[in-house]
Design a protein around this motif. Sequence first.
Motif, mmCIF file in Angstrom:
data_model
loop_
_atom_site.group_PDB
_atom_site.id
_atom_site.type_symbol
_atom_site.label_atom_id
_atom_site.label_comp_id
_atom_site.label_asym_id
_atom_site.label_seq_id
_atom_site.Cartn_x
_atom_site.Cartn_y
_atom_site.Cartn_z
ATOM 1 N N MET A 1 0.553 -1.108 0.028
ATOM 2 C CA MET A 1 0.133 -0.229 0.157
ATOM 3 C C MET A 1 0.655 0.991 -0.367
ATOM 4 O O MET A 1 0.213 2.063 -0.777
ATOM 5 N N VAL A 2 1.833 1.331 1.002
ATOM 6 C CA VAL A 2 2.857 2.060 0.344
ATOM 7 C C VAL A 2 3.285 2.882 -0.362
ATOM 8 O O VAL A 2 4.116 3.457 -0.602
ATOM 9 N N ALA A 3 4.431 1.199 -1.198
ATOM 10 C CA ALA A 3 4.369 1.517 -2.154
ATOM 11 C C ALA A 3 3.045 2.091 -3.043
ATOM 12 O O ALA A 3 3.861 2.996 -3.983
ATOM 13 N N ALA A 4 2.184 1.872 -3.120
ATOM 14 C CA ALA A 4 1.578 2.284 -4.221
ATOM 15 C C ALA A 4 1.191 3.814 -4.530
ATOM 16 O O ALA A 4 1.040 4.771 -4.780
ATOM 17 N N HIS A 5 0.932 3.686 -3.011
ATOM 18 C CA HIS A 5 0.951 5.622 -3.044
ATOM 19 C C HIS A 5 1.851 6.659 -3.199
ATOM 20 O O HIS A 5 1.850 7.843 -3.849
ATOM 21 N N ALA A 6 3.326 5.779 -2.691
ATOM 22 C CA ALA A 6 4.121 6.386 -3.242
ATOM 23 C C ALA A 6 4.309 6.622 -5.079
ATOM 24 O O ALA A 6 5.512 7.813 -5.268
ATOM 25 N N VAL A 7 4.159 6.089 -5.480
ATOM 26 C CA VAL A 7 4.029 6.051 -6.682
ATOM 27 C C VAL A 7 3.423 7.149 -7.564
ATOM 28 O O VAL A 7 3.068 7.634 -8.430
ATOM 29 N N ALA A 8 1.924 6.862 -6.804
ATOM 30 C CA ALA A 8 1.081 7.072 -7.378
ATOM 31 C C ALA A 8 0.668 8.986 -6.767
ATOM 32 O O ALA A 8 1.153 9.372 -8.064
ATOM 33 N N ARG A 10 4.515 10.274 -7.015
ATOM 34 C CA ARG A 10 5.319 10.278 -7.732
ATOM 35 C C ARG A 10 4.502 10.498 -9.682
ATOM 36 O O ARG A 10 4.888 11.383 -9.762
ATOM 37 N N LEU A 11 4.009 9.566 -9.176
ATOM 38 C CA LEU A 11 2.974 10.073 -10.957
ATOM 39 C C LEU A 11 2.197 11.237 -10.708
ATOM 40 O O LEU A 11 1.883 11.746 -11.950
ATOM 41 N N GLY A 12 1.883 11.748 -9.719
ATOM 42 C CA GLY A 12 0.770 12.735 -10.209
ATOM 43 C C GLY A 12 -0.352 12.137 -10.003
ATOM 44 O O GLY A 12 -1.236 12.717 -10.833
ATOM 45 N N ASP A 13 -1.495 10.923 -9.926
ATOM 46 C CA ASP A 13 -2.229 10.340 -10.443
ATOM 47 C C ASP A 13 -3.062 9.948 -8.925
ATOM 48 O O ASP A 13 -2.708 8.479 -8.954
ATOM 49 N N PRO A 14 -4.089 10.254 -8.420
ATOM 50 C CA PRO A 14 -4.605 10.345 -7.381
ATOM 51 C C PRO A 14 -5.973 8.699 -7.996
ATOM 52 O O PRO A 14 -5.970 8.232 -6.454
ATOM 53 N N HIS A 15 -6.254 8.980 -8.849
ATOM 54 C CA HIS A 15 -6.821 7.687 -9.356
ATOM 55 C C HIS A 15 -6.153 6.352 -8.600
ATOM 56 O O HIS A 15 -6.734 5.472 -8.566
ATOM 57 N N LEU A 16 -4.599 6.581 -9.305
ATOM 58 C CA LEU A 16 -3.695 5.062 -8.682
ATOM 59 C C LEU A 16 -4.197 4.679 -7.730
ATOM 60 O O LEU A 16 -4.548 3.347 -7.376
ATOM 61 N N ALA A 17 -3.783 5.051 -6.395
ATOM 62 C CA ALA A 17 -3.787 5.144 -5.391
ATOM 63 C C ALA A 17 -5.162 4.724 -4.746
ATOM 64 O O ALA A 17 -5.238 3.838 -3.976
ATOM 65 N N ALA A 18 -6.635 5.363 -5.211
ATOM 66 C CA ALA A 18 -7.689 5.520 -5.229
ATOM 67 C C ALA A 18 -7.823 3.761 -5.789
ATOM 68 O O ALA A 18 -8.180 3.217 -4.946
ATOM 69 N N SER A 19 -7.277 2.767 -6.573
ATOM 70 C CA SER A 19 -7.477 2.095 -6.981
ATOM 71 C C SER A 19 -6.540 0.718 -6.253
ATOM 72 O O SER A 19 -7.398 -0.112 -6.281
ATOM 73 N N ALA A 20 -5.239 1.324 -5.656
ATOM 74 C CA ALA A 20 -4.941 0.578 -5.093
ATOM 75 C C ALA A 20 -5.012 0.184 -4.022
ATOM 76 O O ALA A 20 -5.540 -0.770 -2.869
ATOM 77 N N ASP A 21 -5.579 1.566 -3.055
ATOM 78 C CA ASP A 21 -6.821 1.252 -1.809
ATOM 79 C C ASP A 21 -8.044 0.670 -1.923
ATOM 80 O O ASP A 21 -8.232 -0.557 -1.380
#
Length: 70
Positions: A1-8, A10-21
């Motif tokens: 989870m932490v890695a997904a949020h860090a990548v999101a 870094r990429l500036g993509d909040p949808h990626l963090a929401a998708s990981a959640d």
Amino acid sequence: MVAAHAVAERLGDPHLAASADAAFVHGMDVALLVTAFTSLAAAALVAILLPRTVPADQGAMVQETADTRQ
């Protein structure tokens, strides 16, 4: 989870963090349902297959009670 949020982040993509959640929560839901059904199935099997025996001291008490009634 932490890695997904860090990548999101870094990429500036909040949808990626929401998708990981959402994926994490879905995975936890499935795991909990499988565990619940497995536990219920195990309890049912134990209730069905466990032999019903009367302890020796309790059997003697039942016999004595029956003798005093006669």
